[in-house]
Design an enzyme around this catalytic site. Structure first.
Site, PDB file in Angstrom:
ATOM      1  N   LYS A 184       0.854  -1.198   0.000  1.00 46.15           N
ATOM      2  CA  LYS A 184       0.000   0.000   0.000  1.00 46.15           C
ATOM      3  C   LYS A 184       0.890   1.249   0.000  1.00 46.15           C
ATOM      4  CE  LYS A 184      -0.411  -0.041   5.062  1.00 46.15           C
ATOM      5  NZ  LYS A 184      -1.260   0.317   6.193  1.00 46.15           N
ATOM      6  N   TYR A 186      15.154  31.983   1.861  1.00 43.89           N
ATOM      7  CA  TYR A 186      13.948  32.695   2.302  1.00 43.89           C
ATOM      8  C   TYR A 186      14.100  33.171   3.737  1.00 43.89           C
ATOM      9  CZ  TYR A 186      11.432  31.065  -1.815  1.00 43.89           C
ATOM     10  OH  TYR A 186      11.032  30.844  -3.096  1.00 43.89           O
TER      11      TYR A 186
HETATM   12  C1  LIG Z   1      -4.018  -4.377   8.211  1.00 41.95           C
HETATM   13  C2  LIG Z   1      -2.541  -4.247   8.084  1.00 41.95           C
HETATM   14  N1  LIG Z   1      -1.812  -5.356   7.977  1.00 41.95           N
HETATM   15  C3  LIG Z   1      -0.457  -5.310   7.858  1.00 41.95           C
HETATM   16  C4  LIG Z   1       0.209  -4.108   7.861  1.00 41.95           C
HETATM   17  C5  LIG Z   1       1.718  -4.102   7.785  1.00 41.95           C
HETATM   18  O1  LIG Z   1       2.243  -3.639   8.994  1.00 41.95           O
HETATM   19  P1  LIG Z   1       3.827  -3.431   9.147  1.00 41.95           P
HETATM   20  O2  LIG Z   1       4.183  -2.348   8.196  1.00 41.95           O
HETATM   21  O3  LIG Z   1       3.988  -3.013  10.564  1.00 41.95           O
HETATM   22  O4  LIG Z   1       4.444  -4.725   8.804  1.00 41.95           O
HETATM   23  C6  LIG Z   1      -0.519  -2.920   7.973  1.00 41.95           C
HETATM   24  C7  LIG Z   1       0.183  -1.649   7.994  1.00 41.95           C
HETATM   25  O5  LIG Z   1      -0.181  -0.682   8.545  1.00 41.95           O
HETATM   26  C8  LIG Z   1      -1.937  -2.990   8.085  1.00 41.95           C
HETATM   27  O6  LIG Z   1      -2.668  -1.888   8.178  1.00 41.95           O
END
Ligand SMILES: Cc1ncc(COP(=O)(O)O)c(C=O)c1O
Length: 362
Positions: free
Chosen positions: A38, A257
């Site tokens: 993601k 700036y």
């Molecule tokens: C539902 C879910 N599963 C797995 C993960 C992966 O977690 P991590 O990045 O701590 O491995 C996330 C990340 O936020 C998540 O929201």
């Protein structure tokens, strides 16, 4: 927009990525590791990483948004893609048409699924203590599972939960595990995928569990962790830029700036074409970058597209500056900004091209 003309880029080491994936796999023998890609693969470039892992035999991936899932689906037709975030009821048709596996995270979406005649593949999310998405009540969960399983058009493929404190609070963590296990024990016909662990839980605890089939690996796929000691993983991203101009300042000359920085003598300032619109946010002021294996200070106010580095005569136009991923780590930046490594890598903006490299063998 991808800008390949400016000498600013994020180097993504796929060899390191594969090493990290393989390390997680060792913690989950006879189970599958689901890469969480993601948020543009935590800033690393979702599409190339999706293709790379697919080529290495990985077939199941997780994202958060429907947009992210659809982007992947356009690229590969036969990978399984789980959307972990909330699907809107009006988007069931799109999920079905594109064979996106989605999450039943609440009663209204469950009811809509039960009423639907679409062909749907879903995973039921259990809220075992985080109070985010998922169903809580065990009796209701048991009924939801058997009702979904009774419908021919619905494939309840998985059941899962997510941990709030795997890296920091064992008592809370194990309470979540116990709640999840109790619920699973009451389910007669178990869905064929049962998954709980995120990165921290995978490396610290997954070997204890004989009732799960998959883990979901996010941050540690990218070589980062909140655990101490860290697992045997290697950071994947380095953020780099090149010196495009050297300015010589004299005593009292001001810089940038607000004219907030004033030279205290004869000084050399290297200008890097990277700024807050690339993810090098203004709070990095007074931090350092690495040039020619030495640390140099960021001075003045960071601009949208540029920043100023106080250097010496040894630094020249064309020298590479490493913002992080060399002697300065992502964790150093996270500490500097009082945040976590997740936020540092996901903040590298879209206009920074991701350059995939497959480095030397580890
Ligand atoms: C539902 C879910 N599963 C797995 C993960 C992966 O977690 P991590 O990045 O701590 O491995 C996330 C990340 O936020 C998540 O929201």
């Amino acid at each position: 927009m991808i800008n390949h003309y400016r000498p600013t880029w994020a180097e993504i080491n796929l060899n390191h990525l594969w090493h990290n994936y393989s390390e997680a796999k060792k913690e989950a023998p006879n189970k599958e590791v689901i890469p969480v890609i993601k948020a543009n693969a935590y800033g690393h470039g979702a599409i190339p990483i999706f293709k790379f892992l697919y080529q290495r035999g990985v077939r199941f991936f997780a994202v958060s948004l429907l947009e992210e899932a659809l982007e992947l689906r356009k690229v590969l037709n036969d990978a399984s893609i789980l959307m972990m975030g909330p699907l809107l009821i009006e988007d069931l048709q799109i999920a079905s048409d594109n064979r996106i596996e989605f999450t039943i995270y609440d009663i209204p979406i469950y009811e809509a699924v039960m009423k639907s005649n679409l062909k749907l593949t879903c995973h039921l999310k259990i809220d075992s203590g985080m109070s985010r998405y998922g169903l809580i009540e065990p009796k209701m969960i048991i009924d939801v599972v058997s009702n979904l399983q009774s419908k021919k058009n619905i494939d309840l493929k998985g059941i899962y939960t997510h941990f709030a404190t795997a890296n920091e609070n064992e008592e809370f963590y194990f309470n979540q595990v116990i709640r999840m296990k109790n619920i699973l024990d009451q389910i007669k016909v178990k869905p064929r995928m049962i998954h709980m662990s995120n990165s921290s839980s995978t490396f610290k605890y997954e070997k204890k569990y004989d009732f799960t089939t998959h883990v979901r690996l996010g941050i540690s796929l990218y070589g980062l962790s909140l655990d101490d000691p860290k697992p045997n993983i290697i950071p994947v991203m380095s953020l780099k830029s090149k010196v495009v101009q050297i300015k010589e300042l004299h005593n009292g000359d001001s810089l940038g700036y607000g004219a907030t920085y004033k030279a205290k003598g004869h000084e050399f300032i290297a200008i890097l074409p990277i700024g807050y619109a690339d993810g090098l946010i203004r709070k990095n002021k007074n931090g350092c970058v690495e040039i020619n294996s030495k640390k140099y200070k960021i001075v003045g106010i960071i601009c949208m597209d540029a920043c100023f580095i106080k250097v010496d005569e040894t630094v020249h136009v064309g020298d590479v500056a490493t913002i992080f991923g060399g002697i300065i780590t992502v964790d150093d930046i996270a500490k500097r900004l009082n945040t976590i490594n997740y936020e540092v890598v996901t903040s590298v903006s879209n206009r920074v091209p991701r350059i995939m490299v497959e480095g030397a063998k580890i």
